[in-house]
Design a protein around this motif. Structure first.
Motif, short mmCIF file in Angstrom:
data_model
loop_
_atom_site.label_atom_id
_atom_site.label_comp_id
_atom_site.label_asym_id
_atom_site.label_seq_id
_atom_site.Cartn_x
_atom_site.Cartn_y
_atom_site.Cartn_z
N LEU A 17 -45.13 29.59 54.02
CA LEU A 17 -44.69 29.29 55.38
C LEU A 17 -43.46 28.38 55.38
O LEU A 17 -42.56 28.56 56.19
CB LEU A 17 -45.83 28.67 56.18
CG LEU A 17 -47.05 29.58 56.42
CD1 LEU A 17 -48.13 28.82 57.16
CD2 LEU A 17 -46.64 30.82 57.17
N LEU A 18 -43.42 27.42 54.47
CA LEU A 18 -42.26 26.55 54.35
C LEU A 18 -41.01 27.34 53.94
O LEU A 18 -39.93 27.12 54.48
CB LEU A 18 -42.53 25.43 53.34
CG LEU A 18 -41.42 24.41 53.14
CD1 LEU A 18 -41.18 23.63 54.44
CD2 LEU A 18 -41.76 23.47 52.01
N VAL A 19 -41.19 28.29 53.02
CA VAL A 19 -40.08 29.14 52.60
C VAL A 19 -39.57 29.98 53.77
O VAL A 19 -38.36 30.06 54.02
CB VAL A 19 -40.50 30.03 51.41
CG1 VAL A 19 -39.52 31.17 51.19
CG2 VAL A 19 -40.63 29.20 50.14
N LEU A 20 -40.48 30.58 54.52
CA LEU A 20 -40.07 31.39 55.66
C LEU A 20 -39.45 30.54 56.76
O LEU A 20 -38.50 30.99 57.42
CB LEU A 20 -41.26 32.20 56.19
CG LEU A 20 -41.75 33.31 55.27
CD1 LEU A 20 -42.98 33.99 55.87
CD2 LEU A 20 -40.66 34.31 55.00
N LEU A 21 -39.94 29.35 56.94
CA LEU A 21 -39.34 28.43 57.92
C LEU A 21 -37.92 28.03 57.49
O LEU A 21 -37.00 28.01 58.31
CB LEU A 21 -40.22 27.20 58.09
CG LEU A 21 -39.77 26.20 59.15
CD1 LEU A 21 -39.86 26.83 60.54
CD2 LEU A 21 -40.63 24.95 59.09
N THR A 22 -37.75 27.75 56.21
CA THR A 22 -36.43 27.41 55.68
C THR A 22 -35.47 28.57 55.85
O THR A 22 -34.32 28.39 56.30
CB THR A 22 -36.52 27.04 54.19
OG1 THR A 22 -37.41 25.94 54.04
CG2 THR A 22 -35.16 26.68 53.61
N LEU A 23 -35.92 29.78 55.53
CA LEU A 23 -35.07 30.96 55.68
C LEU A 23 -34.75 31.23 57.15
O LEU A 23 -33.65 31.68 57.48
CB LEU A 23 -35.71 32.17 55.02
CG LEU A 23 -35.75 32.12 53.49
CD1 LEU A 23 -36.57 33.28 52.93
CD2 LEU A 23 -34.35 32.12 52.90
N TYR A 26 -32.04 28.84 57.97
CA TYR A 26 -30.80 29.37 57.40
C TYR A 26 -30.22 30.47 58.29
O TYR A 26 -29.02 30.52 58.53
CB TYR A 26 -31.07 29.97 56.02
CG TYR A 26 -30.98 29.04 54.84
CD1 TYR A 26 -30.88 27.66 54.99
CD2 TYR A 26 -30.98 29.55 53.55
CE1 TYR A 26 -30.79 26.84 53.89
CE2 TYR A 26 -30.88 28.73 52.45
CZ TYR A 26 -30.80 27.37 52.63
OH TYR A 26 -30.70 26.55 51.54
N PHE A 27 -31.08 31.34 58.74
CA PHE A 27 -30.64 32.48 59.55
C PHE A 27 -30.02 32.01 60.87
O PHE A 27 -28.95 32.48 61.27
CB PHE A 27 -31.84 33.41 59.80
CG PHE A 27 -31.47 34.74 60.36
CD1 PHE A 27 -30.79 35.67 59.59
CD2 PHE A 27 -31.82 35.09 61.65
CE1 PHE A 27 -30.46 36.92 60.11
CE2 PHE A 27 -31.50 36.33 62.18
CZ PHE A 27 -30.81 37.25 61.40
N ILE A 28 -30.67 31.07 61.52
CA ILE A 28 -30.16 30.54 62.79
C ILE A 28 -28.84 29.81 62.56
O ILE A 28 -27.87 30.00 63.30
CB ILE A 28 -31.21 29.63 63.46
CG1 ILE A 28 -32.40 30.47 63.92
CG2 ILE A 28 -30.60 28.84 64.61
CD1 ILE A 28 -33.61 29.66 64.30
N VAL A 109 -34.42 30.91 47.39
CA VAL A 109 -35.51 30.35 48.21
C VAL A 109 -36.58 31.42 48.41
O VAL A 109 -37.78 31.15 48.27
CB VAL A 109 -34.97 29.82 49.56
CG1 VAL A 109 -36.11 29.43 50.49
CG2 VAL A 109 -34.03 28.64 49.34
N GLY A 110 -36.15 32.64 48.73
CA GLY A 110 -37.10 33.74 48.89
C GLY A 110 -37.83 34.06 47.60
O GLY A 110 -39.04 34.32 47.60
N LEU A 111 -37.12 34.03 46.49
CA LEU A 111 -37.76 34.29 45.19
C LEU A 111 -38.78 33.22 44.85
O LEU A 111 -39.85 33.51 44.32
CB LEU A 111 -36.69 34.37 44.10
CG LEU A 111 -37.16 34.77 42.72
CD1 LEU A 111 -37.80 36.15 42.76
CD2 LEU A 111 -35.99 34.76 41.74
N PHE A 112 -38.47 31.98 45.19
CA PHE A 112 -39.44 30.90 44.99
C PHE A 112 -40.72 31.18 45.77
O PHE A 112 -41.83 31.02 45.26
CB PHE A 112 -38.82 29.56 45.41
CG PHE A 112 -39.79 28.42 45.36
CD1 PHE A 112 -40.21 27.88 44.16
CD2 PHE A 112 -40.29 27.87 46.54
CE1 PHE A 112 -41.10 26.83 44.11
CE2 PHE A 112 -41.18 26.82 46.51
CZ PHE A 112 -41.59 26.30 45.30
#
Length: 186
Positions: A17-23, A26-28, A109-112
């Motif tokens: 969830l932290l990774v998806l929140l970070t991404l 990034y997207f925004i 980040v996604g790979l992590f």
């Protein structure tokens, strides 16, 4: 579809969830930077284009719309105009580096997130004696969502970075042309 996403978010670990929140952040940031810089660069390019047209057609002086007008004095020396060009390009390209950083780091980040998801999946299966592909495949496919999200963000960031770099190059071309004309006219 919404049920699948909600199920994924409910069953995901804190790291995922932290990774998806970070991404998502990034997207925004990527879209915000692109829209803001694209609009401001288009405005600058429009003004410099009009100024160059005025300088080459009827006026012997630089247009008040030009960014070069702010730092040029009555004497147009090559050094002063060059320093002014550098300052304008520096200001015009601010923030573009962040798109490059997002483009290069979001796949990692996604790979992590994927690696952590796969490790957690294997940890869940460690106490079972017999695990088939039908049990492992859904867990691994859920973990791969983070990599897909990272690549998705990177595609937009890299594309936006290239578009803005091209716009800065176009602005630089107009500035250099005006500088050369001003130097030639003395």
């Amino acid at each position: 579809m919404i049920d699948t996403v909600l199920n994924y978010l409910n069953n995901g670990s804190a790291i995922t969830l932290l990774v998806l929140l970070t991404l998502s952040g990034y997207f925004i940031l990527c879209f915000w930077l692109f829209i803001y810089r694209f609009m401001s660069l288009n405005s600058l390019i429009f003004n410099e284009k009009k100024s160059l047209e005025a300088l080459t057609s009827r006026n012997a002086s630089i247009s008040p719309l030009s960014s070069l007008n702010k730092c040029s004095s009555s004497v147009h020396t090559k050094e002063i105009l060059h320093a002014c060009e550098i300052n304008i390009i520096k200001d015009a390209s601010s923030g573009i580096t962040w798109l490059s950083i997002i483009a290069s780091t979001s796949p990692f980040v996604g790979l992590f997130g994927t690696v952590v998801g796969i490790l957690e999946s294997f940890a869940k299966f460690s106490d079972q004696t017999k695990v088939g592909f039908s049990i492992i495949a859904p867990a691994i496919s859920e973990a791969l969502v983070a990599t897909a999200a990272g690549i998705f963000v990177a595609i937009f960031a890299y594309t936006f970075h290239q578009i803005l770099v091209r716009k800065v190059y176009e602005l630089n071309t107009y500035l250099k042309a005006q500088s050369e004309i001003l130097i030639a006219k003395g």
